[in-house]
Design a protein around this motif. Structure first.
Motif: not given
Length: 347
Positions: A193, A195-196, A199, A215-216, A218-221, A242
């Motif tokens: 995974y 961090h933005g 990525e 894999t980025l 995100t808020y959904e992770t 974060w």
């Protein structure tokens, strides 16, 4: 009095004959850039010249600049001064700059390392009369372990954390270090995974080097998604809001500064991995000797100690102040305190 081929002034390293600067730190008309780190490639110059693989990197960071790309060893002439780029091995797209005029040759290394990391074009020895070198790690205490051994240590750490049901959070700079780590992480252990910031930069350099999928975050992770896997993040993410979604997690940092005993403690890092994109003490000395230079100018790092040692070896060595920061100015200041503390203990 003879004007030196390259001189240091308030704007940067200046070639008066060609009216160009090398990695200037203030806005100028013409700038030749070694690589994409922000202390060497700054915003505001009218014209940029760099190696063509560095163009997407500096455009990502600086926007739509006026930039010209060159190939390795391609000579380009400005007002009878010959310039060329040669691999520095520091990060993807990083170059040394060779400058020649009337038979006199100078080399500006920018940041460099001699170990082949498998993602950047390996360092090339360039013969010269004057060698302008960084010395970020210009102390005998810095003696790097081979990359393969460090990568094995990192993958074993990740596997151990996974066995304990924890997320591994590994810190490294978003340009250079992150891609170097990513290249060798063992995807048989789990998912990588990011961090933005990492990525986004990794996507810029993917056309230049073969890297595994990421894999980025995100808020959904969900934190359940992360358990047992590894997250690559920039050092600035440590202690941020974060990182809280990683719980339970174990932190690691990949940096040359991890060679100091107090670095991990000061940064509240669980595990330190000594992996640098710069030369260690011995590589610096070997590179200078291989260049054949008689004159050496030391910039950013342990300049006073390193230049003094060079003079003891018989070189015409001096220091020059720049605004280059090496790995980070903040960490450098912390490590200077560490050196002074260790010196006091020995005395």
């Amino acid at each position: 009095m003879k004007i030196p081929l390259l001189a240091f002034n308030d704007n940067g390293i200046y070639c008066q004959q060609a009216d160009v600067y090398l990695d200037p730190w203030r806005p100028v008309k013409n700038a030749i850039i070694t690589h994409g780190h922000s202390d060497h490639a700054r915003w505001g110059h009218q014209n940029y010249i760099t190696h063509h693989t560095n163009i997407p990197i500096i455009r990502h960071r600086l926007g739509e600049i006026n930039v010209t790309g060159k190939n390795w060893n391609e000579t380009f002439v400005i007002n009878n001064v010959k310039f060329s780029f040669h691999p520095a091995g520091h990060i993807i797209g990083s170059a040394q700059i060779r400058v020649e005029h009337k038979g006199e040759v100078w080399v500006f290394t920018g940041d460099y390392k001699v170990e082949d990391d498998g993602i950047s074009v390996p360092y090339e020895v360039v013969k010269c009369h004057t060698f302008i070198t960084e010395c970020t790690f210009g102390l005998p205490a810095f003696n790097w372990t081979p990359q393969a051994e460090v990568i094995t240590e990192i993958n074993n750490w990740w596997a151990e954390n996974k066995a304990e049901g924890k997320t591994s959070v590994l810190f490294g700079y978003s340009l250079g270090k992150a891609q170097r780590l990513l290249k060798y992480l063992d995807t048989d252990i789990g998912t990588i995974y990011t961090h933005g910031a990492i990525e986004n930069m990794t996507n810029v350099v993917r056309p230049l080097v073969d890297l595994p999928p990421t894999t980025l975050v995100t808020y959904e992770t969900k934190k359940e998604d992360l358990l047992g896997n590894i997250v690559l993040a920039p050092p600035s993410a440590h202690g941020s809001v974060w990182i809280r979604k990683m719980t339970p997690f174990v932190t690691g940092s990949a940096s040359g500064w991890m060679a100091f005993r107090g670095a991990r403690r000061r940064r509240a890092i669980d595990k330190g991995f000594v992996l640098s994109d710069h030369c260690d003490w011995f590589s610096l000395l070997d590179s200078i000797k291989a260049s054949g230079a008689e004159r050496v100018i030391c910039t950013h790092g342990y300049t006073d100690i390193f230049s003094k040692y060079l003079r003891e070896l018989g070189y015409d060595a001096r220091t020059e102040k720049t605004q280059y920061e090496g790995e980070t100015a903040e960490m450098e200041k912390e490590m200077e305190k560490e050196v002074e503390t260790e010196k006091e203990i020995r005395e």
